[in-house]
Structures are given as structure tokens and as C-alpha cells.
Design an enzyme around this catalytic site. Structure first.
Site, PDB file in Angstrom:
ATOM      1  N   ASN A  25       0.624  -1.227  -0.039  1.00  0.00           N
ATOM      2  CA  ASN A  25      -0.324   0.041   0.128  1.00  0.00           C
ATOM      3  C   ASN A  25       0.966   1.240  -0.029  1.00  0.00           C
ATOM      4  OD1 ASN A  25      -2.459  -1.406  -0.061  1.00  0.00           O
ATOM      5  ND2 ASN A  25      -2.465  -1.426   2.276  1.00  0.00           N
ATOM      6  N   LEU A 128     -14.811  11.103  -3.327  1.00  0.00           N
ATOM      7  CA  LEU A 128     -13.745  11.873  -2.411  1.00  0.00           C
ATOM      8  C   LEU A 128     -12.570  12.323  -3.412  1.00  0.00           C
ATOM      9  CD1 LEU A 128     -13.861  10.414   1.133  1.00  0.00           C
ATOM     10  CD2 LEU A 128     -14.986  12.257   0.391  1.00  0.00           C
ATOM     11  N   ASP A 310      -7.455  -4.098   7.475  1.00  0.00           N
ATOM     12  CA  ASP A 310      -6.958  -4.946   6.927  1.00  0.00           C
ATOM     13  C   ASP A 310      -6.012  -6.342   7.739  1.00  0.00           C
ATOM     14  OD1 ASP A 310      -7.262  -3.975   4.412  1.00  0.00           O
ATOM     15  OD2 ASP A 310      -5.029  -3.027   4.258  1.00  0.00           O
TER      16      ASP A 310
END
Length: 424
Positions: A25, A128, A310
Site C-alpha cells: 500500500n 472523495l 486489513d
């Protein structure tokens, strides 16, 4: 049509040492940010993952030159990018590829793509992202899943309040603002370590960013970004997964290349339920030992620095064989209990109601044929297979390959009986 599956048999406690790879990520948005660089960039600590391969293909399609220096280091030259359109077939494979839109918009004032794909764990809308782009002066058109974003008069700094501290939106807006005219302030920004790593990388290229890691990030636009060399931070979710697997098997494992402060809530919960943990912060090492059956607990997922969504599936797997009744409340994604049905096939006792799950710990799980419904669910099933009696067969493991580098090799090194096989 043949496919790959994982076959796992219980083989006792995990023991040994495992090195954590670079963070997925963090690597994906940093690869996307390479679009902004006008000079050569070298990235170290890049994990060997399917998602990374897809992002590399995105960069190549856009016109970047990408070369592997070794299996974990990439050299990227984006000076010759010649298109602002991201290929639809790559966007369909991975949601994170949408973070290339901010860099494209920043550098060329336009970007074209389609709605992103990825794990089916909830709606995860891109509104967003688009709201942030609009605040910077870009207009967007969406029809038949096609997305066109254009800033005909260039991007201008603005104050942007995020209704939710979205990691992807924070990253995309931050990158878009790097070359915008004036100052941009992102309020209610995501605070994840991956945000800080991206800001660090952009700053090395010449960006002016303050406040990454807090709820307010300020970006002052510059005329151009250059090149740099950067090492990706360790993957905190992978580290947490191996810690939980060690605890679940009542093993003893040394974890290297791990930053304990990034997974403080997971460490705290493990200690609370009976695991023994020793950190050597200056060397990025954590030792974990869990000789006895662990206790039950309650968990609520939250944006960072709260308990990470996660890690919810993996912790649920651990709690299925812990002593007592546990409760989990999932507040980040609305569709993240898909692993419950699969764990139940293995003898887990789990009841769900909306975003809440109640887990009654059992003495033993049993092997079964299950499928990885998403990335983290796949990791949870691997963990369950490590302690289940009999053989566990996990299908749809491409989800697991998206986020865990060399999983079979790493678990095998710790003594797990796990193999990847091709079946018809």
C-alpha cells in the site's frame, strides 16, 4: 481450465525467522507518483506482487521506461510519458491503479480512465478523489464507467475537507496538488504510515509537503519534480499476518524488517490475549511467542492509528481457536465478513449481524475446500489451515498473490506444510 490452489496441512508451531517485504500500500502510490518525476527514479524494497506488476504495466502503457535492477529494485524514467489515458483492462484488475489519476492531472492537467476494480469488500467510492480534484479546479465527466478529468485552466491550490479520512483520496489529492499553483490544505486527511512514506518520496523529488501523518496536510505547489532514490517502508499488514500466524500455531518467530509503531494496536491486542512479544526497535525486529492457547477479546476496526481493517480477517481466524467468546465490529468497510462462511466450513463458530461478528472459540478446526474471497480473507484461511486437522485446499489464490510476496516460501521456511499446486 487449470488453476492454482494452496494445499495446507497442520504441521505444528511455526518456528524460525521471516523477513517482511516492502509495503504494497506504499509501493503502489509511490509507483504512480513516478509519473510526476522528470528525471530517473530508483525504488528499493519493492515487493514481488501481482498488484505491483499491474502498476508497472500501467506506467509502461503511459510511456514510462521501467527496468528491474534486481527483484526488489526498479529504475523508472517517466520523462517521455506520451498519453494521459490509463488502459481499461488494467484498471479493472486493481483499484489502486486509480491513484495514477492525481499525478497525471498534476503533470498534464488531464487524465482519462474508467471506474477501478480490485477486491469486492465494499463500495469504496471514488467521490472523495473527484471532490478533491474539483476543488483544485478540475472538471470531471463520468458516463458508462468512463472517467475524464480535465483542468483546462490548470490546477489551483485549495482547502479540501475529506468527509472520511480516505487513504486513496488523500494520496491522489496530495499528488495532484504537488504541481498546482499556490497552497493546498487537506483537512481530515488519512494518517497511515503509507501516507508519510509517499510524502517523504515526493519531498525527495522536490515537493513541498508538511503535516503528513497528521489530520492536516499542507502542500505548496512547485514548478517541477525531479528524480530520487527511495526505499519502500516495510509492509505492516504482512508483518501483522505473520505475527498472528505465529500466535495461532503457538509458535515462536523472529520477524525482521518490521516497524512496531506501525502495528501498535495489533501488538497490544496480542499481548492482551496472552502472546509474548519483544521489540528491538533500533533493529526493526519483533520476537513473538505464544506457547499456550490464547484468550478471547473484542476488536473494533478504525482508520489509522486504530485497529486496521486489513488485519480484521486474520485476527478473526486466530479468535476462532481462542478460549472464550470474542466480538468484532467492522467500521471501515461494509462488506468485509465474506471470510466468515469459509471459516465456518472449517468448523469455526461465528455469528454475524450487520457489521458485527461474534466468535465462539473452538478447540479444533478441520480441513476443508475453501476459497479466498479477497486478499485478507485469503490470509485468514491460510492461517486457519495451519492449525486445522486434515487437509485444507484454498482456491482463487490470485487474491492472496496480490498482497503477499513469496507466501509459500516464507511459511515453508517457518516449518509450515504448504504448497502451491495446479489442478484441472
Amino acid at each position: 481450465m487449470s488453476k492454482e490452489i494452496l494445499i495446507i496441512n497442520s504441521n505444528g508451531p511455526l518456528k524460525g525467522e521471516v523477513e517482511i517485504s516492502g509495503a504494497k500500500n506504499s509501493a503502489l502510490p509511490i509507483l504512480a507518483a513516478c509519473v510526476l518525476g522528470t528525471e530517473e527514479i530508483i525504488l528499493d524494497g519493492v515487493p514481488e506482487l501481482k498488484d505491483v506488476e499491474i502498476m508497472v504495466e500501467v506506467l509502461k502503457h503511459l510511456g514510462s521506461k521501467v527496468e528491474y535492477l534486481d527483484k526488489n529494485s526498479l529504475k523508472i524514467d517517466s520523462s517521455g510519458i506520451n498519453t494521459c489515458e490509463t488502459p481499461y483492462e488494467l484498471m479493472d484488475k486493481m483499484r489502486a491503479s486509480f491513484v495514477v489519476m492525481g499525478p497525471l492531472l498534476s503533470r498534464f492537467n488531464k487524465a482519462y480512465t474508467r471506474a477501478p476494480g480490485g477486491c469486492n469488500i465494499g463500495s469504496r467510492p471514488i467521490d472523495l478523489h473527484l471532490k478533491g480534484f474539483k476543488a483544485l479546479g478540475a472538471e470531471n465527466r463520468i458516463n458508462d464507467d468512463e472517467i475524464a478529468i480535465e483542468a483546462n485552466n490548470g490546477l489551483k491550490g485549495s482547502e479540501i475537507y475529506l468527509d472520511f479520512p480516505s487513504v486513496g483520496a488523500t494520496q491522489n489529492i496530495m499528488m495532484a496538488a504537488c504541481l498546482a499553483e499556490g497552497e493546498t490544505i487537506i483537512e481530515n486527511a488519512a494518517k497511515e504510515p503509507e501516507i508519510v512514506d509517499l510524502a517523504s518520496f515526493l519531498s525527495k523529488m522536490g515537493a513541498k509537503i508538511k503535516g503528513a501523518g497528521t489530520s492536516t496536510i499542507t502542500i505548496r505547489g512547485v514548478e517541477k519534480l525531479t528524480g530520487t532514490r527511495h526505499t519502500i517502508i516495510p509492509d505492516r499488514i504482512e508483518a501483522a499476518s505473520y505475527m498472528l500466524a505465529a500466535a495461532m500455531t503457538r509458535g515462536e518467530v523472529k520477524i525482521t524488517n518490521v516497524i512496531g509503531s506501525h502495528i501498535r494496536p495489533v501488538i497490544a491486542k496480542l499481548i492482551e490475549i496472552g502472546a509474548e512479544i519483544k521489540e528491538i526497535e533500533e533493529e526493526d525486529i519483533i520476537y513473538i511467542k505464544a506457547p499456550n492457547r490464547l484468550k478471547s477479546t473484542n476488536i473494533q476496526t478504525l482508520p489509522y492509528p486504530g485497529f486496521p481493517t486489513d488485519v480484521q480477517a486474520q485476527f478473526m481466524a486466530l479468535l476462532t481457536v481462542s478460549d472464550g467468546e470474542s466480538r468484532i465490529q467492522e467500521t471501515v468497510f461494509e462488506n468485509r465478513f465474506m471470510h466468515v462462511d469459509e471459516l465456518s466450513k472449517m468448523g469455526a463458530v461465528i455469528a454475524t449481524s450487520g457489521n458485527r461478528a461474534t466468535i465462539a472459540g473452538v478447540e479444533k478446526l478441520h480441513g476443508a475446500s475453501v476459497k479466498a474471497t479477497d486478499l485478507r480473507a485469503g490470509a485468514a484461511l491460510v492461517m486457519a489451515g495451519l492449525v486445522a486437522e486434515g487437509e485444507t485446499r484454498i482456491s482463487e489464490i490470485y487474491h492472496i498473490d496480490r498482497g503477499y510476496s513469496n507466501l509459500v516460501e516464507k511459511f515453508s521456511k517457518l516449518g509450515a506444510d504448504i504448497k502451491r499446486v495446479t489442478v484441472d
